[in-house]
Design a protein around this motif. Structure first.
Motif, mmCIF file in Angstrom:
data_model
loop_
_atom_site.group_PDB
_atom_site.id
_atom_site.type_symbol
_atom_site.label_atom_id
_atom_site.label_comp_id
_atom_site.label_asym_id
_atom_site.label_seq_id
_atom_site.Cartn_x
_atom_site.Cartn_y
_atom_site.Cartn_z
ATOM 1 N N VAL A 1 42.160 6.984 24.335
ATOM 2 C CA VAL A 1 42.071 6.325 23.040
ATOM 3 C C VAL A 1 43.446 5.781 22.667
ATOM 4 N N PHE B 1 44.056 9.042 12.645
ATOM 5 C CA PHE B 1 43.547 10.054 13.581
ATOM 6 C C PHE B 1 42.468 10.945 12.967
ATOM 7 N N ASN C 1 38.943 11.114 14.626
ATOM 8 C CA ASN C 1 38.574 12.377 15.266
ATOM 9 C C ASN C 1 37.242 12.906 14.723
ATOM 10 N N TYR D 1 34.600 10.750 16.303
ATOM 11 C CA TYR D 1 34.527 11.096 17.720
ATOM 12 C C TYR D 1 33.670 12.346 17.896
ATOM 13 N N ARG E 1 39.733 13.848 27.053
ATOM 14 C CA ARG E 1 40.209 12.810 26.135
ATOM 15 C C ARG E 1 41.721 12.886 25.991
ATOM 16 N N THR F 1 44.606 10.835 23.501
ATOM 17 C CA THR F 1 44.788 9.896 22.393
ATOM 18 C C THR F 1 46.272 9.601 22.268
#
Length: 138
Positions: free
Chosen positions: A88, A97, A101, A104, A115, A117
């Motif tokens: 990401v 974020f 999040n 997500y 993942r 980020t």
């Protein structure tokens, strides 16, 4: 191009690359942003006359990115549940974020790929998020 895929419903690439490429039983997606197919419209983004971001909604962009990823996966013979790795790129980690999040977690509740980020200073178009994904393909 052999083993390359372009999803009819997804936004056109902004450069010379396919939406995805199959290697063995893996599908590698090029960076996917939130644009809508056939337009330069970016959900949740307001631009000034020079094309600079005035305001944006990370939730609207995130939902659109997830939808575009799903379209590309399905057009390439894979599916959302087959995602194994997601990178990401956010342009504003501090402000975006938490909302990203949360969304997500909603979208990946049943499938939890690896993942990463990272925050970047810019993306190729006036967007706040881009995903780079790897999935299995049958």
């Amino acid at each position: 191009m052999k083993n390359a895929f372009n999803a009819e419903g997804a936004p056109e690439p902004v450069g010379l690359y396919p939406h995805a490429r199959k290697v063995g039983n893996l599908l590698f997606l090029s960076g996917v942003g939130p644009r809508k197919k056939g337009t330069k419209e970016i959900p949740g983004v307001e631009l000034d006359e020079a094309g600079h971001i005035v305001s944006y909604d990370i939730e609207a962009q995130s939902r659109s990115v997830f939808n575009n990823v799903k379209l590309i996966l399905e057009a390439s013979g894979s599916k959302w549940e087959n995602l194994v790795d997601v990178t990401v790129f956010l342009t504003n980690m501090k402000d975006d974020f938490a909302a990203y999040n949360r969304l997500y977690a909603e979208y990946f509740k049943d499938n939890q790929p690896c993942r990463t980020t990272v925050e970047v200073t810019a993306l190729p178009t006036p967007i706040a998020i881009e995903l780079k994904c790897v999935a299995t393909i049958e």
